[in-house]
Design an enzyme around this catalytic site. Structure first.
Site, PDB file in Angstrom:
ATOM      1  N   LYS A 208       0.845  -1.201   0.000  1.00 40.05           N
ATOM      2  CA  LYS A 208       0.000   0.000   0.000  1.00 40.05           C
ATOM      3  C   LYS A 208       0.880   1.252   0.000  1.00 40.05           C
ATOM      4  CE  LYS A 208      -0.199  -0.077   5.045  1.00 40.05           C
ATOM      5  NZ  LYS A 208      -0.938  -0.604   6.207  1.00 40.05           N
TER       6      LYS A 208
ATOM      7  N   ARG B 278     -10.756  -0.007  13.956  1.00 39.48           N
ATOM      8  CA  ARG B 278     -10.543   0.685  12.685  1.00 39.48           C
ATOM      9  C   ARG B 278     -11.433  -0.046  11.686  1.00 39.48           C
ATOM     10  NH1 ARG B 278      -4.320   1.181  10.749  1.00 39.48           N
ATOM     11  NH2 ARG B 278      -5.052  -0.545   9.472  1.00 39.48           N
TER      12      ARG B 278
ATOM     13  N   HIS C  85      -6.524  -7.170  12.365  1.00 41.96           N
ATOM     14  CA  HIS C  85      -5.278  -6.397  12.440  1.00 41.96           C
ATOM     15  C   HIS C  85      -5.045  -6.021  13.904  1.00 41.96           C
ATOM     16  CE1 HIS C  85      -2.040  -4.195  10.593  1.00 41.96           C
ATOM     17  NE2 HIS C  85      -2.548  -2.993  10.767  1.00 41.96           N
TER      18      HIS C  85
ATOM     19  N   ARG D   2       0.997 -10.865   6.856  1.00 42.88           N
ATOM     20  CA  ARG D   2       0.900  -9.633   6.043  1.00 42.88           C
ATOM     21  C   ARG D   2       1.971  -8.619   6.443  1.00 42.88           C
ATOM     22  NH1 ARG D   2      -4.377  -9.590   8.184  1.00 42.88           N
ATOM     23  NH2 ARG D   2      -3.733  -7.685   9.244  1.00 42.88           N
TER      24      ARG D   2
ATOM     25  N   TYR E 159      16.911  30.920   8.185  1.00 44.22           N
ATOM     26  CA  TYR E 159      15.838  31.790   8.670  1.00 44.22           C
ATOM     27  C   TYR E 159      15.757  31.817  10.193  1.00 44.22           C
ATOM     28  CZ  TYR E 159      13.766  31.866   3.963  1.00 44.22           C
ATOM     29  OH  TYR E 159      13.522  32.022   2.623  1.00 44.22           O
TER      30      TYR E 159
ATOM     31  N   CYS F 257      14.634  24.960   5.149  1.00 49.46           N
ATOM     32  CA  CYS F 257      13.901  25.856   4.257  1.00 49.46           C
ATOM     33  C   CYS F 257      13.136  25.018   3.232  1.00 49.46           C
ATOM     34  CB  CYS F 257      14.869  26.797   3.555  1.00 49.46           C
ATOM     35  SG  CYS F 257      15.932  27.693   4.709  1.00 49.46           S
TER      36      CYS F 257
ATOM     37  N   ASP G 254      13.594  24.569   0.076  1.00 50.40           N
ATOM     38  CA  ASP G 254      14.382  23.821  -0.902  1.00 50.40           C
ATOM     39  C   ASP G 254      15.850  23.692  -0.529  1.00 50.40           C
ATOM     40  OD1 ASP G 254      14.928  26.464  -1.247  1.00 50.40           O
ATOM     41  OD2 ASP G 254      13.713  26.640  -3.070  1.00 50.40           O
TER      42      ASP G 254
HETATM   43  C1  LIG Z   1      -0.286  -1.676   6.818  1.00 49.27           C
HETATM   44  C2  LIG Z   1      -0.915  -2.953   7.140  1.00 49.27           C
HETATM   45  C3  LIG Z   1      -0.154  -4.120   7.306  1.00 49.27           C
HETATM   46  C4  LIG Z   1       1.350  -4.129   7.340  1.00 49.27           C
HETATM   47  O1  LIG Z   1       1.777  -3.540   8.543  1.00 49.27           O
HETATM   48  P1  LIG Z   1       3.347  -3.462   8.913  1.00 49.27           P
HETATM   49  O2  LIG Z   1       3.359  -2.950  10.294  1.00 49.27           O
HETATM   50  O3  LIG Z   1       3.926  -2.483   7.943  1.00 49.27           O
HETATM   51  O4  LIG Z   1       3.884  -4.801   8.751  1.00 49.27           O
HETATM   52  C5  LIG Z   1      -0.817  -5.309   7.485  1.00 49.27           C
HETATM   53  N1  LIG Z   1      -2.155  -5.350   7.519  1.00 49.27           N
HETATM   54  C6  LIG Z   1      -2.922  -4.245   7.389  1.00 49.27           C
HETATM   55  C7  LIG Z   1      -4.382  -4.344   7.453  1.00 49.27           C
HETATM   56  C8  LIG Z   1      -2.330  -3.003   7.216  1.00 49.27           C
HETATM   57  O5  LIG Z   1      -3.089  -1.919   7.105  1.00 49.27           O
END
Ligand SMILES: *Cc1c(COP(=O)(O)O)cnc(C)c1O
Length: 366
Positions: free
Chosen positions: A33, A131, A161, A217, A262, A309, A311
Site C-alpha cells: 500500500k 478501525r 489487524h 501480512r 531563517y 527551508c 528547498d
Molecule cells: C499496513 C498494514 C499491514 C502491514 O503492517 P506493517 O506494520 O507495515 O507490517 C498489514 N495489515 C494491514 C491491514 C495493514 O493496514
C-alpha cells in the site's frame, strides 16, 4: 542541481521476503500500500513476488487495479474503501475483496450478479483495533448476508489487524488473538471452509509465530525496517531498501557568531565552514529536522544547522572541513543515517519517513 535522489535496492526487497518466508510456514502477503511505503508500487511488488510473496496486499482499490494493469497475475487483496468501491472493475480484474460492512457487501454482491461473477471475499474482523472490520456483534448479520448471496460471493478469508503488535507482550495482543479465534469459530460453524485466515503484520510475523495462521501480512519488514528490536541485534537479517541522497551545492567559510538560516536558530560557535544542501521541506525533509536530524558526507555526520527551508538546508561542516561542492550527501543509506534515525530526530516512525521521502520523488533502482 540535483535535489533529493531516492534510490531503491529492489534486490533487498526480494531478499527480505525470502527472509520472512523462512520465519513461517504460512504464505506471505507483501503489503504494498501507499506506493509500497514510498518504494514504488510496481517494481517493489515485482521484487516481492520474486522473493516468493504469493499474495500482495493494498489498501486502495486503485492500487490493486494498477498492479493488474502492470501485469501481476497473482493473488491480490484490497481492503480500504466504502460503498463507492469500483467493485465491477475489481471483480473483472480477479482481485480479492475485504468486507467490513453490509453496505460494502451489498455493492460487491450487486456487481458480481451484474456480470455473472463470484467475488472472493475476506471477512474483516474488528477484534479491538476499532478501525476497519465488523465487530463481533455484527458478524452474524454479515455472514447471513454473504451466505444468502452464495451465488455471488465466496467467503475465502477472514482477517483482522493488531493494535499493539510492535510492543511484544502487550496484553491486547492475546486478547485480540482470542477474539480472532472466536470469530473464526463462528464463521466455521456456519459451514464456511476458509482458505486463508490472517492476522499478523510485520511485528507479529517476526515475534509471534503462533499468530501466523495461513498467511502473514508484513509491510515495513519487506522494506527492511523491522518494527521491533531483534533480540540477536541483527535486524532479523533484513536490509533497508531505500537510500536518499542529495548534493552539496556550496561550501564557504564563516566567522564565529554567524546566525544561520531563517530566524538564525543556529549560531556558529566558532569560525567554521558551512555547506549548503539543495533539498528542503518541499522535497520531504521534515521542517522539524532543523537542528536535530543528521546527514552524512563521506561517512562524516553533520547535524542540520538551523531551520529547514523549502528547498535547502545548511550544515556546519566544521573548520577546515574536507567537503567540497558536488559531494554526495547521504540522508538515508548504509553509509549514513537510517530511516529510524530520522524518525527519532523528528519524533515519528520510520514508516512515515520512507513514505514521505519516497512519496515526493521518482525512484531510481539502486
Ligand atoms: C499496513 C498494514 C499491514 C502491514 O503492517 P506493517 O506494520 O507495515 O507490517 C498489514 N495489515 C494491514 C491491514 C495493514 O493496514
Amino acid at each position: 542541481m540535483t535535489r533529493l535522489e531516492v534510490s531503491v535496492d529492489y534486490g533487498a526487497i526480494t531478499r527480505n521476503v525470502v527472509r520472512l518466508r523462512a520465519t513461517t510456514t504460512a504464505q506471505v502477503m507483501a503489503v504494498v500500500k501507499a506506493d509500497a511505503y514510498g518504494h514504488g508500487l510496481v517494481p517493489a511488488s515485482r521484487a516481492a513476488r520474486e522473493g516468493g510473496a504469493t499474495w500482495l496486499g493494498v489498501a486502495q482499490p486503485d492500487e490493486a487495479l494498477a498492479l493488474r494493469a502492470a501485469g501481476d497475475t497473482g493473488r491480490i487483496l484490497t481492503w480500504l474503501y466504502g460503498p463507492e468501491l469500483p467493485a465491477r472493475a475489481l471483480l473483472a480484474a480477479g482481485v480479492d475483496l475485504s468486507a467490513s460492512s453490509l453496505e460494502v457487501l451489498d455493492v460487491i454482491v450487486s456487481a458480481a450478479r451484474q456480470d455473472g461473477r463470484r467475488a472472493r471475499v475476506h471477512v474483516c474482523l474488528d477484534t479491538g483495533l476499532a478501525r476497519e472490520g465488523v465487530r463481533a456483534e455484527g458478524l452474524s448479520a454479515l455472514l447471513d448476508a454473504a451466505l444468502a448471496a452464495d451465488d455471488a460471493v465466496e467467503i475465502v478469508g477472514a482477517w483482522s489487524h493488531l493494535a499493539w503488535a510492535d510492543q511484544p507482550g502487550h496484553p491486547t495482543i492475546d486478547l485480540q488473538a482470542q477474539a480472532f479465534r472466536d470469530a473464526l469459530a463462528v464463521i466455521e460453524a456456519r459451514g464456511v471452509a476458509l482458505e486463508v485466515r490472517h492476522l499478523a503484520n510485520s511485528a507479529a510475523t517476526l515475534t509471534r509465530p503462533d499468530l501466523h495462521f495461513d498467511l502473514v501480512r508484513p509491510g515495513i519488514a519487506v522494506y527492511g525496517l523491522p518494527p521491533v528490536e531483534d533480540p540477536a541485534g541483527a535486524s532479523f537479517g533484513l536490509e533497508p531498501a531505500m537510500s536518499v541522497t542529495a548534493s552539496l551545492a556550496l561550501v564557504k567559510d564563516v566567522p564565529a557568531g554567524q546566525g544561520v538560516s531563517y530566524g538564525h536558530d543556529y549560531t556558529t560557535p566558532a569560525a567554521t565552514r558551512l555547506g549548503l544542501v539543495t533539498a528542503g521541506y518541499a522535497d520531504g525533509i521534515f521542517r522539524s529536522a532543523g537542528n536535530r536530524a543528521e546527514v552524512a558526507i563521506d561517512g562524516r555526520r553533520h547535524r542540520i544547522a538551523g531551520r529547514v527551508c523549502m528547498d535547502q538546508v545548511v550544515l556546519d561542516l566544521g573548520p577546515d572541513a574536507p567537503e567540497r561542492a558536488g559531494d554526495r550527501v547521504v540522508l538515508i543509506g548504509p553509509d549514513g543515517p537510517s530511516a529510524r534515525d530520522w524518525a527519532r530526530a523528528v519524533d515519528t516512525i520510520d514508516y512515515e519517513i520512507v513514505c514521505r521521502f519516497g512519496g515526493l520523488k521518482g525512484k531510481t533502482p539502486a
